[in-house]
Enzyme design. Structure first.
Site, PDB file in Angstrom:
ATOM      1  N   TYR A 151       0.856  -1.202   0.000  1.00 43.44           N
ATOM      2  CA  TYR A 151       0.000   0.000   0.000  1.00 43.44           C
ATOM      3  C   TYR A 151       0.887   1.246   0.000  1.00 43.44           C
ATOM      4  O   TYR A 151       0.676   2.184  -0.779  1.00 43.44           O
ATOM      5  CB  TYR A 151      -0.902  -0.028   1.234  1.00 43.44           C
ATOM      6  CG  TYR A 151      -1.834   1.167   1.360  1.00 43.44           C
ATOM      7  CD1 TYR A 151      -3.020   1.226   0.631  1.00 43.44           C
ATOM      8  CD2 TYR A 151      -1.544   2.226   2.218  1.00 43.44           C
ATOM      9  CE1 TYR A 151      -3.881   2.319   0.748  1.00 43.44           C
ATOM     10  CE2 TYR A 151      -2.395   3.311   2.336  1.00 43.44           C
ATOM     11  CZ  TYR A 151      -3.561   3.354   1.600  1.00 43.44           C
ATOM     12  OH  TYR A 151      -4.417   4.432   1.706  1.00 43.44           O
ATOM     13  N   LYS A 155       1.134   4.198  -2.966  1.00 39.42           N
ATOM     14  CA  LYS A 155       0.844   5.613  -2.698  1.00 39.42           C
ATOM     15  C   LYS A 155       2.059   6.485  -3.013  1.00 39.42           C
ATOM     16  O   LYS A 155       1.911   7.607  -3.495  1.00 39.42           O
ATOM     17  CB  LYS A 155       0.369   5.796  -1.253  1.00 39.42           C
ATOM     18  CG  LYS A 155      -0.982   5.127  -0.974  1.00 39.42           C
ATOM     19  CD  LYS A 155      -2.082   5.663  -1.894  1.00 39.42           C
ATOM     20  CE  LYS A 155      -3.444   5.063  -1.601  1.00 39.42           C
ATOM     21  NZ  LYS A 155      -4.513   5.620  -2.453  1.00 39.42           N
TER      22      LYS A 155
END
Ligand code: NAD
Ligand SMILES: CCCCC/C=C\C=C\[C@H](O)C/C=C\C/C=C\CCCC(=O)O
Length: 259
Positions: A151, A155
């Site tokens: 994740y 990002k």
């Protein structure tokens, strides 16, 4: 109203932050195409927005941002229905450290795909009218969140891609501003990942560290993030900006100037 007559697309719009971004755009006069893979929640949101704003201000279009075909058709339908495209928000995102390829596919490839498809309609070099693209990253796009390394990577990818696109747009004359929202923890369903070994996999043991981080950073309400989003949409001086939304308030990120 500031956004009267403008047309927006928001991905992952059925709930959470995407719902909040859609609502603030509507409050300020825009028409909004709500794209989401969650059909039941999307249709139900559209029904409740119809009561408030009338049926002509929104479209709900089932769309998985992983599908080039669905995404292209959804944007085409938006432009055919509303006549133009001015604001694009790549918001859809997931946490999945087990099926990490899906996380890369939705969070990073979905943002690249959405941006390139939006350019086909917005780019002044190909007959569009310009506008603004706001990509939803995270504080985990600027620093590491230990329990979710993939994740975190996606990002960081969204941050790098958006900043490069802002420069490419300026240099080439696309007439499109590119900005980023980087929120800390926000009270939405994505936080349920914390209690899910099926999502965190080998990093499940880090639950306590993440909880500690949450206590330190606090958990925002969706409305705190939507205000920051509106600022980036409206402020024509903001281009290539990454606005961190933190418990202590919003603050623009600075980056080392290497190139
Ligand atoms: N809530 C937080 O703490 C937080 C903090 C920083 C950034 N973000 C980011 O904000 C964005 C929105 O997350 P949220 O917190 O509202 O989560 P959420 O889980 O409440 O909402 C995500 C929405 O995206 C949709 N979605 C998921 N996969 C999709 C796909 N393949 N195609 C289309 N739609 C899809 C879901 O159906 C859902 O409606 C995400 O990109 C997330 O990474 C969230
Ligand atoms: C363990 C499951 C994750 C629970 C959190 C779920 C969603 C959070 C999504 C946000 O995008 C993450 C936001 C903030 C992360 C906070 C701090 C990261 C530390 C960054 C730094 O070192 O500066």
């Amino acid at each position: 109203m500031a956004l009267e007559g403008k047309v927006a697309v928001v991905t992952g719009a059925a709930q959470g932050l995407g719902k909040g971004f859609s609502e603030i755009l509507l409050k300020n006069g825009a028409k909004v195409a709500l794209l989401d893979v969650a059909e039941v929640a999307g249709k139900s949101l559209k029904e409740s927005l119809d009561e408030q704003y009338g049926p002509d201000r929104t479209l709900f279009i089932p769309c998985d941002v992983q599908s080039q075909q669905q995404f292209k058709a959804a944007i085409q339908k938006t432009v055919e229905t509303f006549g133009q495209l001015d604001i694009f928000c790549n918001n859809a995102g997931i946490i999945n450290e087990v099926d990490w390829e899906k996380a890369v596919s939705v969070n990073l490839m979905g943002v690249v795909r959405g941006t390139y498809l939006a350019l086909e309609h917005m780019n002044k070099l190909s007959g569009g009218q310009g506008g603004v693209i706001v990509n939803i990253a995270s504080i985990a796009g600027l620093g590491p969140l230990l329990s979710v390394p993939v994740y975190t990577a996606t990002k960081h990818g969204v941050v790098g891609f958006t900043r490069a696109m802002a420069d490419a747009s300026k240099e080439s004359g696309y007439g499109i501003r590119f900005n980023l929202i980087c929120p800390t923890f926000v009270q939405t369903d994505i936080l349920n990942a914390l209690q899910s070994p099926a999502i965190l996999g080998q990093f499940s043991n880090l639950e306590d560290s993440t909880k500690k981080l949450m206590e330190q950073h606090g958990i925002l309400d969706v409305s705190q993030v939507t205000e920051a989003f509106l600022q980036l949409v409206l402020d024509e001086t903001k281009d290539g900006a990454a606005l961190m939304v933190l418990s202590k308030g919003s603050q623009y990120s600075t980056f080392p100037s290497i190139i």
